[in-house]
Design an enzyme around this catalytic site. Structure first.
Site, PDB file in Angstrom:
ATOM      1  N   ASP A  78      33.257  19.518   5.538  1.00 48.51           N
ATOM      2  CA  ASP A  78      33.396  18.563   6.639  1.00 48.51           C
ATOM      3  C   ASP A  78      34.720  18.828   7.365  1.00 48.51           C
ATOM      4  O   ASP A  78      35.798  18.660   6.784  1.00 48.51           O
ATOM      5  CB  ASP A  78      33.391  17.150   6.037  1.00 48.51           C
ATOM      6  N   ASP A 133      33.240  16.522  12.358  1.00 53.20           N
ATOM      7  CA  ASP A 133      33.459  15.085  12.511  1.00 53.20           C
ATOM      8  C   ASP A 133      33.783  14.739  13.967  1.00 53.20           C
ATOM      9  O   ASP A 133      34.679  15.342  14.570  1.00 53.20           O
ATOM     10  CB  ASP A 133      34.646  14.703  11.602  1.00 53.20           C
ATOM     11  N   GLU A 177      28.763  15.689  14.489  1.00 50.85           N
ATOM     12  CA  GLU A 177      28.627  14.228  14.606  1.00 50.85           C
ATOM     13  C   GLU A 177      28.994  13.871  16.031  1.00 50.85           C
ATOM     14  O   GLU A 177      30.136  14.102  16.464  1.00 50.85           O
ATOM     15  CB  GLU A 177      29.542  13.503  13.626  1.00 50.85           C
ATOM     16  N   HIS A 202      27.914   7.688   5.048  1.00 49.60           N
ATOM     17  CA  HIS A 202      29.026   6.938   4.443  1.00 49.60           C
ATOM     18  C   HIS A 202      29.620   5.905   5.398  1.00 49.60           C
ATOM     19  O   HIS A 202      30.539   5.168   5.022  1.00 49.60           O
ATOM     20  CB  HIS A 202      30.098   7.920   3.991  1.00 49.60           C
ATOM     21  N   ASP A 203      29.107   5.902   6.643  1.00 56.28           N
ATOM     22  CA  ASP A 203      29.593   4.916   7.615  1.00 56.28           C
ATOM     23  C   ASP A 203      28.561   3.827   7.882  1.00 56.28           C
ATOM     24  O   ASP A 203      28.834   2.916   8.673  1.00 56.28           O
ATOM     25  CB  ASP A 203      29.879   5.593   8.970  1.00 56.28           C
TER      26      ASP A 203
HETATM   27  O1  TEU Z   1      32.927   8.587  12.036  1.00 55.45           O
HETATM   28  C1  TEU Z   1      33.109   8.262  13.408  1.00 55.45           C
HETATM   29  C2  TEU Z   1      32.199   7.184  13.724  1.00 55.45           C
HETATM   30  O2  TEU Z   1      31.461   7.263  14.694  1.00 55.45           O
HETATM   31  C3  TEU Z   1      32.135   5.995  12.843  1.00 55.45           C
HETATM   32  O3  TEU Z   1      33.273   5.920  12.032  1.00 55.45           O
HETATM   33  C4  TEU Z   1      32.131   4.799  13.783  1.00 55.45           C
HETATM   34  O4  TEU Z   1      32.919   5.146  14.911  1.00 55.45           O
HETATM   35  C5  TEU Z   1      32.833   3.629  13.155  1.00 55.45           C
HETATM   36  O5  TEU Z   1      32.130   3.310  11.989  1.00 55.45           O
HETATM   37  C6  TEU Z   1      32.822   2.486  14.154  1.00 55.45           C
HETATM   38  O6  TEU Z   1      31.513   2.015  14.274  1.00 55.45           O
HETATM   39  C7  TEU Z   1      33.604   9.745  11.584  1.00 55.45           C
HETATM   40  C8  TEU Z   1      33.538   9.720  10.069  1.00 55.45           C
HETATM   41  O7  TEU Z   1      32.161   9.778   9.667  1.00 55.45           O
HETATM   42  C9  TEU Z   1      34.188   8.435   9.608  1.00 55.45           C
HETATM   43  O8  TEU Z   1      34.039   8.253   8.208  1.00 55.45           O
HETATM   44  C10 TEU Z   1      35.650   8.497   9.982  1.00 55.45           C
HETATM   45  O9  TEU Z   1      36.267   7.270   9.640  1.00 55.45           O
HETATM   46  C11 TEU Z   1      35.814   8.735  11.490  1.00 55.45           C
HETATM   47  O10 TEU Z   1      34.969   9.747  12.013  1.00 55.45           O
HETATM   48  C12 TEU Z   1      37.236   9.191  11.783  1.00 55.45           C
HETATM   49  O11 TEU Z   1      37.408  10.484  11.248  1.00 55.45           O
END
Ligand code: TEU
Length: 554
Positions: A96, A196, A246, A320-321
């Site tokens: 990642d 990311d 992403e 994970h989000d």
């Molecule tokens: O996620 C970006 C992202 O789109 C989500 O974190 C979303 O913006 C957030 O939950 C608000 O709704 C990526 C990674 O997957 C995330 O874990 C990181 O925290 C983020 O980027 C920053 O690197």
């Protein structure tokens, strides 16, 4: 056909997958110890969330050294052993790459803080007075996207946490530094990369406030994004690896360009529109019931749009989000198995590459935390404070976190019914829901009717029937809100996939003739002997198959 088109990719949240050294945190040796489980599941590639040196304020998405392993996760030898062990089982690793920002503890940022002009230009610093940020842009984690540094009399941009400073991709030195990171990991023998929020890296020439929004329209899919991606891929020679971007708040047109092979950018994209149908007025922290009509429309729009222009979707409900999909769009109480199997089928049979997020194959649920003390996620804790400041009661704020927090997907993998679910031999960094006593890999491996064994079936179908990876897609009953029915076709094969998204029986707009179709999978038992389907039971799913010239079961 690109190899990734018939692959199934498994996402591992490294901090929550398996703890081998007994510190309550997942680690690389823990991942290694569970490779046979993943091989048995049948997945092809493993995407690991970042395990590089990090203060772990954002659980590794705040990197302070791209080329070193954080001791919490292990050592470089552990990484090399994991790559070798996965390879011995025919599985590849995807790492990642967090290239939109670094941790403010990165050496580059520390040199910038010391006033080194070369490194100030690695980031987005703007001169200014202490009370007026350069723009009104908001951080995605709440608050302003700018932080003032008094001794420099400058602001720096952070689209995420204040400890995650955005890199200046206009600077060719930055681009070269990041290419070297790719080259370093590529030569370790991995199979691909996840990038990311890669569509946020190109910032506008002029920084201006957003009179109508939070600023994202100025930096999302920015002016040089395709140029930067083409350069990164070309100069590092990764066009034949498996790469996924992403794409935050993106558009279909850009995603066609990101993933059409003729553009030589990425293999595929994650887009998120389908995961905002329960956002009230598009706002994550305002709840509303899922809009299933909008969900259907978005799914078919992206399927047909990418098909028509030769783009390629990553197919996913969970990561994970995101909250656990069986809690979010299924029914974890009355129809737990049926709804989890239906949601899995609905995506795995579509056109694209399916991703399984750790525990999704078990039907893991949101944990249902009752106190703010159980939460760990920086975004969730920030928004809890914001919600209270907006006048919500603690109970209201906890209800919103219970539905929306990223921690919903970050509870430890449930391996068995032991105290810490077989994840660790000591109290994990984040608590485990009580339902791990029944929802766990050990119990489900022994149950022929389990969600786990159903996911194994879905994965095996993709390997057995080329129509799933290669076929066209077309949708049925598009006006019917409750169902999600589609067909996949090649010259020789037809797949019919019927799904009921709702907790009640639904009569189809017209009877479906299924004579000559074999029943490949489903959650209510075989349709053999039926000549037609006229209705679907609550959360019913079925996969029917026919070849042009002979019965499938010959
Ligand atoms: O996620 C970006 C992202 O789109 C989500 O974190 C979303 O913006 C957030 O939950 C608000 O709704 C990526 C990674 O997957 C995330 O874990 C990181 O925290 C983020 O980027 C920053 O690197």
């Amino acid at each position: 056909m690109g190899t990734f088109k018939n692959h199934v990719i498994y996402q591992i949240y490294t901090k929550s997958f398996m703890d081998a050294n007994g510190d309550g945190l997942g680690d690389l040796r823990g991942v290694c110890s569970r490779l046979d489980y993943l091989k048995e599941l049948g997945v092809d590639d493993l995407w690991l969330t970042p395990f590089f040196k990090s203060p772990l304020r954002d659980n590794g998405y705040d990197i302070s050294d791209y080329l070193a392993i954080d001791p919490v996760f292990g050592t470089m030898e552990d990484v090399e052993e994991l790559i070798a062990q996965a390879d011995q089982r025919g599985m590849g690793l995807m790492f990642d790459m967090v290239f939109n920002h670094t941790s403010t503890e990165h050496a580059w940022f520390q040199k910038a803080l010391a006033g080194d002009p070369e490194y100030l230009d690695y980031y987005i610093f703007k001169d200014g007075a202490p009370d007026t940020p350069p723009t009104n842009w908001e951080s995605k984690f709440g608050g302003s996207a700018w932080e003032y540094v008094p001794h420099l009399k400058k602001w720096y941009l952070h689209l995420f946490d204040v400890t995650q400073a955005d890199l200046n991709w206009e600077n060719p030195r930055v681009r070269e530094e990041l290419k070297n990171v790719i080259r370093f990991w590529k030569q370790k023998g991995i199979r691909g990369f996840r990038f990311d929020v890669i569509n946020l890296i190109s910032k506008p020439e002029q920084f201006e406030s957003d009179r109508t929004g939070d600023g994202r329209r100025f930096y999302t899919d920015g002016p040089h994004i395709h140029e930067y991606l083409k350069e990164l891929v070309h100069d590092t020679g990764i066009q034949d690896m498996i790469t996924v971007g992403e794409m935050s708040s993106t558009t279909l047109n850009h995603c066609v360009r990101y993933s059409n092979p003729a553009e030589r950018e990425l293999s595929m994209v994650f887009s998120f529109h389908h995961l905002k149908v329960d956002y009230k007025d598009g706002k994550k922290w305002e709840l509303k019931a899922p809009d299933y009509r909008q969900l259907k429309r978005l799914l078919s729009e992206w399927q047909l749009g990418m098909q028509e222009q030769n783009g390629w979707n990553a197919l996913f409900w969970c990561n994970h989000d995101q909250p656990r999909i069986v809690s979010r769009l299924g029914d974890e109480h009355r129809y737990w198995k049926e709804s989890a199997k239906m949601l899995g089928t609905a995506f795995h049979m579509l056109r694209g590459t399916p991703y399984i997020y750790q525990g999704e194959e078990l039907g893991m649920t949101n944990p249902g935390y009752q106190t703010i003390g159980e939460y760990r996620d920086v975004e969730s804790i920030n928004y809890y404070k914001i919600l209270l400041a907006e006048g919500k009661t603690e109970a209201e704020a906890l209800q919103i976190l219970g539905a929306r927090s990223r921690d919903n997907g970050r509870t430890p993998m449930q391996w068995n019914a032991e105290d810490y679910a077989g994840f660790s031999n000591r109290k994990p960094w984040i608590s485990i829901p009580d339902n791990h006593s029944s929802i766990n890999a050990e119990a489900e491996r022994a149950d022929a009717d389990s969600i786990l064994n159903y996911y194994k079936k879905l994965i095996s179908l993709r390997k057995q029937y080329p129509v799933i990876a290669e076929g066209t897609v077309g949708f049925l009953f598009e006006e019917q809100e409750e169902t999600f029915c589609y067909q996949r076709e090649t010259e020789e094969e037809t797949l019919l996939v019927l799904n009921n998204f709702r907790d009640r029986k639904v009569t189809l707009p017209e009877a479906l003739d299924i004579s000559g179709y074999a029943y490949l999978a489903g959650n209510y038992g075989n349709t053999e002997g039926s000549a037609e389907v006229t209705a679907l039971k609550p959360y019913e799913t079925m996969v029917l198959y026919r070849t042009r010239n002979k019965m499938a079961t010959d």
